[in-house]
Design an enzyme around this catalytic site. Structure first.
Site, short mmCIF file in Angstrom:
data_model
loop_
_atom_site.label_atom_id
_atom_site.label_comp_id
_atom_site.label_asym_id
_atom_site.label_seq_id
_atom_site.Cartn_x
_atom_site.Cartn_y
_atom_site.Cartn_z
N ASN A 193 0.80 -1.23 0.00
CA ASN A 193 0.00 0.00 0.00
C ASN A 193 0.83 1.28 0.00
O ASN A 193 0.58 2.20 -0.77
CB ASN A 193 -0.98 -0.01 1.18
N GLU B 280 4.43 -4.26 12.26
CA GLU B 280 3.35 -3.28 12.08
C GLU B 280 2.26 -3.96 11.27
O GLU B 280 2.43 -4.23 10.08
CB GLU B 280 3.86 -2.03 11.34
N CYS C 87 -3.25 1.05 6.89
CA CYS C 87 -3.54 0.36 8.15
C CYS C 87 -4.13 1.30 9.20
O CYS C 87 -4.85 0.87 10.09
CB CYS C 87 -2.28 -0.29 8.69
#
Length: 485
Positions: free
Chosen positions: A153, A252, A286
């Protein structure tokens, strides 16, 4: 600069194709155009990459900090000099809009500028001892070699966030970008540092599929730390493998962030923040606000203004500078999103705005009548789909926000900032922003999540800690009396 022409592997300062028979295709997610084909990296390529990083790191650790800093300053200059080429490849390979590309490049240059300070922050301490005439020296030293796995992303930034800081603290690095973003997440970064003057072997990029290397990227004996950004499912597996082999894992992972609007909020500001927090890069972040939790006193006003604003967002070709919502990364993500939408409607959620789906472009979907138990409110939705929930008081808003397995980011809107700060303390997330959006990342501030959103913190002194360890050297200045003398 045409980053599309770069070979798929950069190992020990040499550009080459992988040794695996597997052919990988890199396609534009908007129109399906073939950007490049690659031979995937093999286990032998991976071993070569780790061996190169390990060998080069020994000299790099000893390199003068001024020399190290110059490399990162050169990298920033190279990015600035090739700005339009980088914007173009982000649009073509990721499906990011120009706004997204410029946002990502800004994040990258900021983290590299932060990294320029790291060679001068490899400090230590001299500590006293309960033993006479003894001196304790504690040195901060690199962990050695760091393995970095980045997502699709924000691949340029989320690769660089670990690559630049790990290199700046004296480590060697092996980087595996996501298979859908091998250029922006991998080979382009190698090219940047090659032009910046980074010694050969320190940064290696391997472009491959997990089917070719299995768990070897993590289990290989050379790397002492693994930095992974991606899904919670994969992150748990990586954490387990790293733990088995006694490696540090910095993870993460996913998020299901909530943006809370209290009854005293500036509604126009809250609407603006909520739109940015959900629809930037099609919701493929996210930290995106999957859930909007609105106090009942301002619920109707907020929903009306929010829907009106979202309905104006241009969707389509990311090459169009006016486009806000471009394509999802691939058809699989589209099908997953369609299943989420169908299930939400079956569960009783009401789509008060639902655009069309063309190719990989999904126009915004806004759900009301959402309850905390619905899957649309429970799961991370990596798409331009948002749930609006209603709360009658602060306690209910906090309870709804915490009713998730994730805990990455969040936001609270209120004119009473101290009230917001006190409520923020009650949210089970790693990051909370008052009167702002859920999407924030600053190069010197701790970044990371709680619960299923990950382990560890990066940025600033936290990255310094993540990619270094401490060595205790004691000096006995005068002869010591031992018990058996």
């Amino acid at each position: 600069m045409s980053f599309k022409k770069l070979p798929s592997q950069y190992i020990n300062g040499v550009w080459k194709e992988g040794a695996s028979p597997l052919i990988m295709e890199n396609k534009n997610p908007y129109n399906g155009d073939l950007l490049a084909t690659y031979r995937a990296g093999s286990k032998k390529d991976l071993d070569d990459a780790y061996q190169a990083a390990n060998a080069a790191q020994k000299q790099w650790e000893k390199t003068n900090p001024v020399t190290k800093r110059e490399v990162f300053e050169n990298a920033v200059q190279y990015i600035n000099d090739n700005y339009e080429s980088i914007v173009k490849i982000i649009i073509e390979e990721i499906g990011g809009t120009r706004l997204k590309a410029e946002f990502e490049i800004g994040l990258v240059t900021n983290i590299i500028k932060e990294a320029t300070t790291f060679p001068f922050r490899m400090d230590g301490k001299i500590l006293t001892s309960p033993i006479d005439d003894k001196e304790n020296r504690v040195y901060r030293v690199p962990v050695g070699v760091v393995g970095v796995i980045s997502p699709f992303n924000f691949p340029f930034f989320l690769s660089m966030k670990s690559v630049a800081t790990a290199l700046a603290t004296g480590n060697g690095v092996v980087l595996k970008p996501h298979e859908h973003t091998p250029i922006t997440g991998g080979t382009m970064i190698a090219s940047i540092f090659e032009h910046a003057g980074l010694p050969k072997g320190l940064l290696n990029v391997i472009t491959t599929e997990i089917s070719e290397i299995g768990d070897d990227f993590v289990a290989h004996p050379i790397p002492r730390a693994i930095s992974f950004t991606g899904s919670t499912k994969v992150g748990k597996h990586i954490g387990a493998i790293a733990g088995k082999h006694l490696k540090d894992a910095h993870l993460e992972l996913g998020g299901n962030s909530a943006l809370i609007v209290l009854e005293d909020a500036d509604i126009d500001l809250a609407v603006s923040a909520a739109v940015f927090s959900r629809f930037t890069h099609q919701g493929q972040i996210c930290m995106s606000a999957n859930r909007l939790i609105i106090h009942e006193a301002v619920y109707n006003e907020f929903v009306e203004k929010y829907v009106a604003k979202v309905a104006t967002l241009p969707c389509g070709d990311p090459k169009d500078p006016n486009t806000i919502i471009g394509p999802l990364i691939n058809q699989q993500q589209v099908e997953t999103t369609k299943a989420f939408i169908t299930k939400a409607i079956e569960d009783g959620a009401k789509p008060i705005l639902q655009g069309k789906i063309e190719g990989n472009v999904i126009e915004p979907v806004i759900f009301t009548n959402v309850t905390p138990t619905m899957s649309i409110a429970k799961e991370e939705v990596f798409a331009p789909v948002v749930s609006i929930l209603q709360a009658s008081n602060d306690e209910e808003a906090i309870s709804i926000a915490n009713d998730t397995l994730y805990g990455l980011s969040g936001a609270i809107h209120t004119r009473d900032v101290e009230r917001g700060a006190e409520l923020a303390k009650q949210l089970d997330t790693g990051m909370i922003h008052i009167n702002d959006g859920t999407i924030n990342d600053e190069p010197h501030v701790a970044f990371g999540g709680m619960k299923n959103s990950g382990l560890g913190r990066l940025n600033g002194e936290w990255s310094l800690d993540a990619f270094t360890t401490f060595k205790w050297i004691s000096v006995q200045h005068k002869a010591r009396n031992y018990p058996y003398s």
